[in-house]
Design an enzyme around this catalytic site. Sequence first.
Site, PDB file in Angstrom:
ATOM      1  N   ARG A  90     -13.056 -11.279   4.441  1.00 40.56           N
ATOM      2  CA  ARG A  90     -12.313 -11.029   3.200  1.00 40.56           C
ATOM      3  C   ARG A  90     -12.263 -12.271   2.319  1.00 40.56           C
ATOM      4  NH1 ARG A  90      -6.593 -11.659   1.713  1.00 40.56           N
ATOM      5  NH2 ARG A  90      -6.295 -12.599   3.769  1.00 40.56           N
ATOM      6  N   GLY A  97      -0.559 -16.376  -1.301  1.00 41.75           N
ATOM      7  CA  GLY A  97      -1.507 -16.770  -2.340  1.00 41.75           C
ATOM      8  C   GLY A  97      -1.377 -16.010  -3.641  1.00 41.75           C
ATOM      9  N   ALA A 108       0.828  -1.211   0.000  1.00 42.58           N
ATOM     10  CA  ALA A 108       0.000   0.000   0.000  1.00 42.58           C
ATOM     11  C   ALA A 108       0.862   1.261   0.000  1.00 42.58           C
ATOM     12  CB  ALA A 108      -0.933  -0.008   1.215  1.00 42.58           C
ATOM     13  N   GLU A 122      -8.751 -20.266  -5.051  1.00 35.58           N
ATOM     14  CA  GLU A 122      -8.700 -20.346  -3.599  1.00 35.58           C
ATOM     15  C   GLU A 122     -10.111 -20.380  -3.024  1.00 35.58           C
ATOM     16  OE1 GLU A 122      -6.232 -17.177  -2.215  1.00 35.58           O
ATOM     17  OE2 GLU A 122      -4.446 -17.932  -3.218  1.00 35.58           O
ATOM     18  N   HIS A 140      -5.061 -13.839  11.294  1.00 38.94           N
ATOM     19  CA  HIS A 140      -4.456 -13.622   9.976  1.00 38.94           C
ATOM     20  C   HIS A 140      -4.703 -12.233   9.402  1.00 38.94           C
ATOM     21  CE1 HIS A 140      -2.828 -14.632   6.093  1.00 38.94           C
ATOM     22  NE2 HIS A 140      -3.989 -14.440   5.479  1.00 38.94           N
ATOM     23  N   ARG A 199     -12.984 -18.642   4.318  1.00 41.85           N
ATOM     24  CA  ARG A 199     -12.099 -18.838   5.473  1.00 41.85           C
ATOM     25  C   ARG A 199     -12.846 -18.873   6.806  1.00 41.85           C
ATOM     26  NH1 ARG A 199      -7.117 -14.840   3.694  1.00 41.85           N
ATOM     27  NH2 ARG A 199      -6.202 -16.254   2.170  1.00 41.85           N
ATOM     28  N   LYS A 244       9.145   0.635  10.694  1.00 45.31           N
ATOM     29  CA  LYS A 244       9.799   0.362  11.974  1.00 45.31           C
ATOM     30  C   LYS A 244      10.775  -0.812  11.936  1.00 45.31           C
ATOM     31  CE  LYS A 244       6.064  -2.405  14.045  1.00 45.31           C
ATOM     32  NZ  LYS A 244       5.187  -2.525  15.217  1.00 45.31           N
ATOM     33  N   HIS A 287      -6.875 -17.434   9.706  1.00 42.39           N
ATOM     34  CA  HIS A 287      -6.547 -18.319   8.594  1.00 42.39           C
ATOM     35  C   HIS A 287      -6.707 -19.759   9.063  1.00 42.39           C
ATOM     36  CE1 HIS A 287      -4.634 -20.198   5.192  1.00 42.39           C
ATOM     37  NE2 HIS A 287      -4.648 -19.029   4.580  1.00 42.39           N
TER      38      HIS A 287
END
Length: 521
Positions: A384, A49, A14, A116, A349, A288, A36, A241
């Site tokens: 998600r 993935g 990002a 997936e 996850h 998931r 950091k 996950h």
Amino acid sequence: MKETNYLVIGSGVAGLTFAVKIAEKHPRRNIIIVTKGDEDESNTKYAQGGIAVVLDLEEDSFQKHIQDTLIAGDGLCNEEVVEMVVKEGPQRLKELIAWEANFDLTSDGDFDLGKEGGHSEYRVVHHKDVTGYEVERALLQRVHQLQNITLLSHHFAIDLITDHHLKANNKDNLSCYGAYVLNQKNGKIITIQADHTLLASGGIGRVYGHTTNPAIATGDGIAMAYRAKALIKDMEFIQFHPTALYNPEGGSYFLISEAVRGFGAYLRNKEGYRFMPDYDQRAELASRDIVSQSIDSELKKSGDTHVFLDCTHLDITAFKKHFPNIYDKCLEYHIDVEKDWIPVVPASHYLCGGIVVDRDGKTSIHNLFACGECTRTGLHGANRLASNSLLEALVYAHNIFKYLSVDQQVVKSLPIPDWNDEGTSIPKEHILIQHNLKELQALMRDYVGIVRSNKRLSKAIVRLDLIYNEVEEFYKESKITTTLCELRNMVNVAHLIITQSLERKENRGGYFNQDYYDPKN
């Protein structure tokens, strides 16, 4: 005091994507990236993935990807956002390729697309089982080619600078002016004033201790935004996950990619029974949340610590080609995938909520933007869809870039005070930090895990208050250290997760409260 046009906090996909785009478009503007850890240490690096992108319009379609995302999000996605992100996917992928990111191809030269859990078609573009690592490599390579980007590794963002620090009475129209940042190598705290600040600080996995996330994932950006009074939402939706490599010693868990189940692996209990068809007609390819809750149910019934992922019936040559990193990691643990079942357990996850942003990545605080896992965009809803996270980061980084390319407002130099640590001393009782950290992580795992209840959540908030008071007292009297700030941030994040869990009165997606379970539905 340092001044910059753009301050980027975080060096994952990002933050780096935005930095590259804005630096290329505006070579006279300067960008500072603070991170950091090492410059490549981020959740992006560990994303196995791939990137979900619709490329084969004969077999697949944008509408199918949209529908899969909406189903996974369990009715809480913003449909306009989902459509925007899905349709922008191909163009954002082209840009990555232009920046020399490599993706697996078939012998015919086409993308070797994976499938997936939750996806109805093969659409996941990948680089073996280390896609995030490859994307991170390509982006950092481009960053180092641009003269107007300064990347400060081992620099920890402590707090955002807002009107509060300027003693301004702007409670209804807060602005961000940069951040206070700790140079971890010399212990000095620098003030970075920025026209625009971007939080791209990643996830919160370390709050649970048992996680697939790296050690840096302590929710720093969300905690800073929360203390600055930004709007935070949907923190109850933690994605666990389903298949992390079981580690009896705890700590970080190695991720066994969802793509392994997409490749044909089965989940079995210790008796060898394949249990997923009992829970969902999609079996191992269910989303998931369903797979994690199913495994949790099996473990509660049996009292076992883990279940198994069976790959012994698969083509081992093809497995090694697709998942070389996973194959080698299993061998390190004396697990021969060709002959042995892989012990797996769900682990924290991904966070589906976070700092609320609009389609341009704007937060509720002026001049503060956010992108990636620390945000709540409306794409993921309650859960998600696999491999939508890198896609989301790419799309929103681009949207923020477009918005700021037009908006050239410059914040005038302001009398920002230096960090004040008068009356503090170097902490001598580091054991207090470690003790509270372990207590916090155990509290979150045991009381605020995959399956929750109102009773456990209510007890959790009481116990968290005790930890909070002790940490805040220690913080006020101590000179800043990274470990102390991380603990403080994780306590803030835990508070948000628990309170927003208590506010939700129904089960959706990744949130499951046994008090709202109706066996008839």
